[in-house]
Write an enzyme that holds these catalytic residues in place. Sequence first.
Site, PDB file in Angstrom:
ATOM      1  N   VAL A   1       0.841  -1.200   0.000  1.00 45.81           N
ATOM      2  CA  VAL A   1       0.000   0.000   0.000  1.00 45.81           C
ATOM      3  C   VAL A   1       0.877   1.252   0.000  1.00 45.81           C
ATOM      4  O   VAL A   1       0.624   2.211  -0.737  1.00 45.81           O
ATOM      5  CB  VAL A   1      -0.958   0.003   1.205  1.00 45.81           C
ATOM      6  CG1 VAL A   1      -1.658   1.362   1.332  1.00 45.81           C
ATOM      7  CG2 VAL A   1      -2.004  -1.099   1.068  1.00 45.81           C
ATOM      8  N   LYS A   2       1.938   1.241   0.806  1.00 47.91           N
ATOM      9  CA  LYS A   2       2.826   2.406   0.879  1.00 47.91           C
ATOM     10  C   LYS A   2       3.518   2.658  -0.464  1.00 47.91           C
ATOM     11  O   LYS A   2       3.684   3.819  -0.883  1.00 47.91           O
ATOM     12  CB  LYS A   2       3.873   2.201   1.979  1.00 47.91           C
ATOM     13  CG  LYS A   2       4.919   3.320   2.088  1.00 47.91           C
ATOM     14  CD  LYS A   2       4.297   4.659   2.447  1.00 47.91           C
ATOM     15  CE  LYS A   2       5.340   5.776   2.466  1.00 47.91           C
ATOM     16  NZ  LYS A   2       6.414   5.590   3.460  1.00 47.91           N
ATOM     17  N   LEU A   3       3.921   1.596  -1.153  1.00 46.05           N
ATOM     18  CA  LEU A   3       4.581   1.764  -2.441  1.00 46.05           C
ATOM     19  C   LEU A   3       3.631   2.367  -3.475  1.00 46.05           C
ATOM     20  O   LEU A   3       4.023   3.232  -4.258  1.00 46.05           O
ATOM     21  CB  LEU A   3       5.135   0.426  -2.925  1.00 46.05           C
ATOM     22  CG  LEU A   3       6.303  -0.139  -2.111  1.00 46.05           C
ATOM     23  CD1 LEU A   3       6.708  -1.509  -2.637  1.00 46.05           C
ATOM     24  CD2 LEU A   3       7.498   0.796  -2.106  1.00 46.05           C
TER      25      LEU A   3
END
Length: 253
Positions: free
Chosen positions: A158-160
């Site tokens: 999700v962060k990427l």
Amino acid sequence: MGLPMVGRLVSDGHDVHALARNDETRSAVESAGAHPVSDIAGIGEGADIVAVCVFTDAQVRQVCLEDGVLARMPRGSVLVVHTTISPRSIETLTAEAEPFGISVVDAAVSGGPHDIAAGALTLFVGGPDDAVAAVTPVLKSYGDPVIHVGESGSGQRVKLVNNALFAAEIGLMAEAAELGRRLGLDEKALFEALPHASSSCKVMGNIAMRGSVAEFRSAVGEFLSKDVAVVRATVAELGADLGVLDIAIDARR
């Protein structure tokens, strides 16, 4: 990022031990009300939770594996990784931790030191339900919202996606600034006006505070370039690319 986390944890009544490699850091850790530890391998001894907040994938591997933190954590404890790294590294850590009876939770962060100080850091959390449930009350010392997005590695994924989109939005803002210049508009005036309109987004507001796209890029460039390299490498392993996001990321660089 680490020091305000320590301060929030201490203020919530947790017994916090933090790595302090030099006198300056030791003093800062003590001032925050925590216990400085000089031996990195001993940082996890007797701990219920070990949180890792360093900069790169290689540093996470070094701290957890090469420096022996994971091997000396007690059975039943949880390793929390805040650093934005490859999901494959989370898989490696999970495999290494399993024989020791240790759970691994990836809790990628979105925000900065000011968000931590306010207890409003966004956390994208991946990991087993029981491990996530165990660490969530602690993470809430500095995180709100704390969002469980799936199995181990999901927080990193999700962060990427978030940071690829974040970088692309900066590229789009650079193109918008260029369009404004062609129309005879001052960039600072443009980005003071646009956050009040239908095109507004968080990136635009941050650019408005800095005064220009170049100033904002300079402020976030080091960490964002690192994260974009991670997401590009991760997607390349799947035989794909970022598509139009790649074009926007590289716009007006």
